[in-house]
Write a protein that holds these residues in place. Structure first.
Motif, short mmCIF file in Angstrom:
data_model
loop_
_atom_site.label_atom_id
_atom_site.label_comp_id
_atom_site.label_asym_id
_atom_site.label_seq_id
_atom_site.Cartn_x
_atom_site.Cartn_y
_atom_site.Cartn_z
N ILE A 1 -20.32 1.30 45.38
CA ILE A 1 -21.76 1.36 45.67
C ILE A 1 -22.07 2.53 46.59
CG2 ILE A 1 -23.68 0.18 46.81
CD1 ILE A 1 -22.40 -2.47 45.89
N ASP A 2 -21.25 2.72 47.60
CA ASP A 2 -21.51 3.76 48.60
C ASP A 2 -21.23 5.16 48.08
OD1 ASP A 2 -22.23 1.81 50.39
OD2 ASP A 2 -20.26 1.70 51.34
N HIS A 3 -20.30 5.27 47.14
CA HIS A 3 -19.92 6.59 46.62
C HIS A 3 -20.90 6.99 45.53
CE1 HIS A 3 -17.38 9.98 45.62
NE2 HIS A 3 -17.42 9.62 44.34
N LYS A 4 -21.94 7.70 45.94
CA LYS A 4 -22.98 8.08 44.99
C LYS A 4 -22.52 9.26 44.14
CE LYS A 4 -25.85 5.04 46.67
NZ LYS A 4 -26.17 3.82 45.92
N ALA A 5 -22.85 9.21 42.87
CA ALA A 5 -22.51 10.33 41.98
C ALA A 5 -23.46 11.50 42.25
CB ALA A 5 -22.62 9.89 40.53
N GLU A 6 -23.01 12.68 41.94
CA GLU A 6 -23.83 13.88 42.07
C GLU A 6 -24.18 14.39 40.69
OE1 GLU A 6 -21.79 16.69 44.47
OE2 GLU A 6 -21.85 15.45 46.28
N GLY A 7 -25.32 15.08 40.59
CA GLY A 7 -25.70 15.66 39.32
C GLY A 7 -26.93 15.02 38.72
N THR A 8 -26.97 14.95 37.39
CA THR A 8 -28.14 14.46 36.67
C THR A 8 -28.19 12.94 36.66
OG1 THR A 8 -26.99 14.35 34.55
CG2 THR A 8 -27.97 16.48 35.16
N VAL A 9 -29.28 12.41 36.11
CA VAL A 9 -29.41 10.96 35.98
C VAL A 9 -28.32 10.40 35.07
CG1 VAL A 9 -31.02 11.07 34.03
CG2 VAL A 9 -31.07 9.10 35.55
N VAL A 10 -27.86 11.21 34.12
CA VAL A 10 -26.77 10.77 33.23
C VAL A 10 -25.47 10.62 34.03
CG1 VAL A 10 -25.39 11.33 31.20
CG2 VAL A 10 -27.84 11.82 31.22
N ASP A 11 -25.22 11.55 34.95
CA ASP A 11 -24.03 11.46 35.80
C ASP A 11 -24.07 10.19 36.64
OD1 ASP A 11 -22.92 13.93 34.97
OD2 ASP A 11 -24.32 14.99 36.28
N HIS A 12 -25.25 9.87 37.17
CA HIS A 12 -25.39 8.64 37.96
C HIS A 12 -25.16 7.41 37.07
CE1 HIS A 12 -26.93 10.12 41.87
NE2 HIS A 12 -27.33 11.15 41.15
N ALA A 13 -25.71 7.44 35.87
CA ALA A 13 -25.53 6.31 34.96
C ALA A 13 -24.06 6.12 34.61
CB ALA A 13 -26.36 6.53 33.69
N LYS A 14 -23.35 7.20 34.38
CA LYS A 14 -21.92 7.10 34.07
C LYS A 14 -21.15 6.52 35.25
CE LYS A 14 -21.63 10.77 30.60
NZ LYS A 14 -21.12 12.14 30.29
#
Length: 727
Positions: A673-686
């Protein structure tokens, strides 16, 4: 009150339930006289409007012609007077933003008359156009916070209605919702655009088959709605059900659905009372609900309407969901519309029965008794086969969301592989045409049951297939993969548009082949059907969609298997999809791209909420209960040892091991949960798909095992057995 007692108090409240309100006096007002009583329908319009205004409206509603805005004032006056007679004080533009639920803005009829009183006003301008704030709804970048202007526009093809409340009524007006730039911010606008595209292409094709004036051809829909009902005391004792709509924890109960005694079983009296009241309310709103029954899972049910104009059906489907939830509350129940509220048993779908036709041409997917001779039907059916094969990824994207990821491919839900079930009869007809040896179906057969007092039963030409995501069921196609919580608008947009494109292709090919000579039509139609079947029959599959053999076969046929939302939604912004929607004026490239981003972001929000709640429940409910029971067992073991007795500590050992494992799993979820993805909304979804979701599942697996060990009086939440079987 200790948390360990909340569950037991819920059980006590459920078992002692008494009706909150008096039963309906159903004999006083027969159901048939209620139907449409709260709808500004054709009868009301004809009775209250000037003839010229009424005729102008009917041209728009029944023939799809352009709305004459000059009639709005007369309609508004009649609508206001009718609504006031029904007790209304306000009107509300009701629209469907991309939030997944309807929205409404209420305005009072009353305006000060500057003499200390008030007058009731409702003008054509107010009827036609409203102005809610567009920046506060999902727009995928179409509207920024400082760009607030948006408009609701009256949809004359979907009738206005009165929504009742114990303290008054409201005139509700179905509307489209667009931005200041004219771009769609809702689900209704693309449905209407897609129906226009479908009408245009279907008219071309029908005219080729000799119907000079086919009139208004439109898609029809009849969506079946599955849902669960559980007692509200259980609902509020389960934060996961209350906030997420599904249980994030829950051990498998000793009894599930394996006895197969729930399906079409006797409806519990309390549930039936709820259904009857919901149906009466829906009758008032003109919603043609027809069928009710127990579904496969315990505490699961279904309500189904008959077919109607697809745009109206989409609006009515929203009313069905709203009404089910509202009436369930009156009966002390909670209506769960999530696709998978309980793991391990059937999820809920919304089977979308789809066809197209019109008053002048009938149902264009009706094969008749001699389908092999019905060239028009064969061409329309071939067009649908081509559309589904060519755009199967787009159809999959239309039903992609986090809830459906839990359902597709299990417990009678169809797999994520989009295929068509045609049935033996139609498949045989198409194959014979492809081979150049046209033959009809076998003569209608009858079943002999073997009981003299029972009549012979006519046997259908083909069986049904519950594992098919897109099945022909006699005179329509049933899109079975639609999720129970979602609007049918998105699937309708895709279905209407891909079939419009396919009808465009078919009509163009026939026009080229015949060059205006109707004598060449049958030969041209046969050759067209042969070509379509040769190129697109790979999508037709009549077997078991659950089997591993089919998954392997589907891969050989080149059919995509988009197993999750993140993979499926990517199909929306592929070049072919963007060009398709733009070509037929359904969605511009920016509108389609914005929807892709909105749906991806919603996926992230859904999983983030579930992850935070999993984290909270594990830390504040399950681990404390485990520690408490661990302490009791440790005390017992110590007491046994002090008494010189050799006690069995295997339960304590297992519990201690599971507690340690749960603590470790929770830390892993914390990190995800704490480790947020960087990049586009697709990167976050992945990231949510690949890291957060598995971490949630890891916590659940251990917690569910703990539920089978921890003492019943300590476990903090209602169990599956209690929620599903105590009514």
């Amino acid at each position: 009150m200790g948390t360990q007692n909340a569950r037991h108090e819920a059980i006590a409240a459920v078992t002692q339930y008494r009706p909150i309100e008096k039963p309906l006096n159903f004999l006083e007002t027969p159901a048939h006289s209620l139907f449409g009583s709260n709808v500004f329908n054709d009868a009301q319009m004809e009775a209250r409007l000037p003839k010229t205004v009424y005729k102008a409206l009917q041209k728009t509603i029944k023939r799809g012609e352009k709305l004459d805005a000059s009639v709005a004032d007369a309609v508004a006056t009649a609508m206001r007077d009718w609504a006031i007679e029904k007790g209304a004080t306000h009107d509300a533009h009701v629209f469907d933003p991309l939030t997944g639920i309807t929205a409404e803005k209420h305005d009072s009829f009353l305006s000060p008359d500057n003499e200390g009183g008030a007058v009731a006003e409702f003008s054509g301008k107010v009827l036609i156009q409203g102005e809610p704030d567009a920046s506060s709804f999902p727009s995928g970048g179409i509207r920024a916070t400082f760009e607030a202007r948006g408009y609701t526009a009256w949809d004359v093809t979907s009738p206005a209605y009165i929504l009742e409340n114990p303290n008054g009524t409201t005139l509700c007006i179905p509307t489209a919702f667009v931005s200041w730039t004219g771009e769609a911010l809702d689900k209704k606008t693309p449905v209407l655009r897609s129906m226009k595209a479908l009408t245009t292409q279907a008219n071309r094709l029908v005219k080729l088959f000799g119907t000079a004036d086919p009139g208004y051809i439109y898609s029809t829909a009849g969506p079946e709605q599955e849902y669960f009902l559980i007692d509200r005391n259980f609902f509020f004792a389960r934060p996961d059900l209350n906030i997420c709509g599904r249980s994030l924890f829950g051990a498998k109960p000793p009894k599930g659905q394996e006895f197969e005694d729930q399906y079409f079983g006797v409806i519990p009296e309390r549930v039936l009372a709820c259904m009857l009241e919901a149906e009466r309310e829906l009758f008032k709103l003109g919603v043609p609900v027809k069928t009710r029954h127990n579904e496969v899972a315990p505490s699961q049910y279904e309500i189904a309407p008959v077919y109607e104009n697809a745009n109206v059906a989409a609006d009515h489907q929203h009313l069905i969901m709203i009404t089910l939830r509202r009436i369930a509350e009156k009966h002390g129940l909670a209506c769960l519309l999530h696709e998978k509220p309980f793991a391990g048993i059937n999820g809920s779908g919304k089977h979308l029965n789809w066809s197209l036709g019109g008053s002048s041409v009938g149902n264009l997917l009706e094969p008749g008794d001699t389908p092999h001779e019905n060239a028009q039907f064969l061409v329309f059916c071939a067009a649908v086969i081509r559309a589904v094969h060519k755009y199967s990824k787009l159809l999959r994207a239309a039903i992609a969301h986090s809830g459906n990821d839990h359902r597709l491919g299990a417990n009678e839900a169809p797999p994520a592989i989009i295929s068509i079930f045609l049935g033996d009869m139609l498949t045989e007809v198409f194959e014979s045409i492809a081979k150049g040896k046209v033959k009809g179906p076998k003569a209608k057969q009858f079943m002999t049951v073997g009981v003299d007092t029972l009549p012979p039963l006519p046997k259908d030409y083909g069986d049904r297939n519950r594992t098919s995501p897109f099945a022909f069921t006699g005179n329509k196609f049933e899109f079975r993969a639609v999720g129970s919580s979602q609007s049918i608008a998105g699937p309708l947009v895709v279905l209407n548009t891909i079939v419009a494109e396919s009808l465009d292709y078919v009509a163009t090919e026939l026009e080229k082949a015949t060059k205006g000579d109707s004598k060449k039509l049958n030969d041209a139609a046969t050759k067209l059907v042969q070509a379509v079947w040769k190129e697109h029959s790979a999508v037709v599959f009549n077997g078991d969609g659950y089997s591993e053999a089919w998954h392997k076969e589907a891969a050989k046929r080149g059919l995509p298997n988009l197993r999750n939302t993140v993979d499926a939604l990517g199909s929306l912004i592929e070049k072919d999809s963007l060009e398709l929607f733009a070509k037929y004026g359904v969605l511009s490239e920016r509108e389609t791209t914005s929807r892709h981003d909105i749906y991806m972001e919603r996926y992230c929000k859904d999983l983030n909420t579930e992850a935070l709640l999993t984290q909270s429940i594990a830390k504040t409910k399950i681990l404390p209960a485990a520690y408490r029971y661990q302490g009791e067992l440790a005390q017992t073991a110590a007491a046994m040892k002090a008494a010189g007795k050799a006690g069995d500590t295997s339960t304590l050992d297992a519990l201690t091991s599971l507690v340690a494992a749960l603590e470790k799993a929770v830390k892993k979820l914390d990190h995800a949960i704490d480790h947020k993805a960087e990049g586009t909304v697709v990167d976050h979804a992945k990231h949510y798909r690949d890291e957060v979701a598995p971490a949630m599942l890891g916590v659940r697996k251990i917690a569910d095992e703990l539920e089978t060990i921890i003492a019943d009086d300590i476990w903090p939440m209602p169990s599956y057995s209690e929620m599903l079987f105590i009514r």
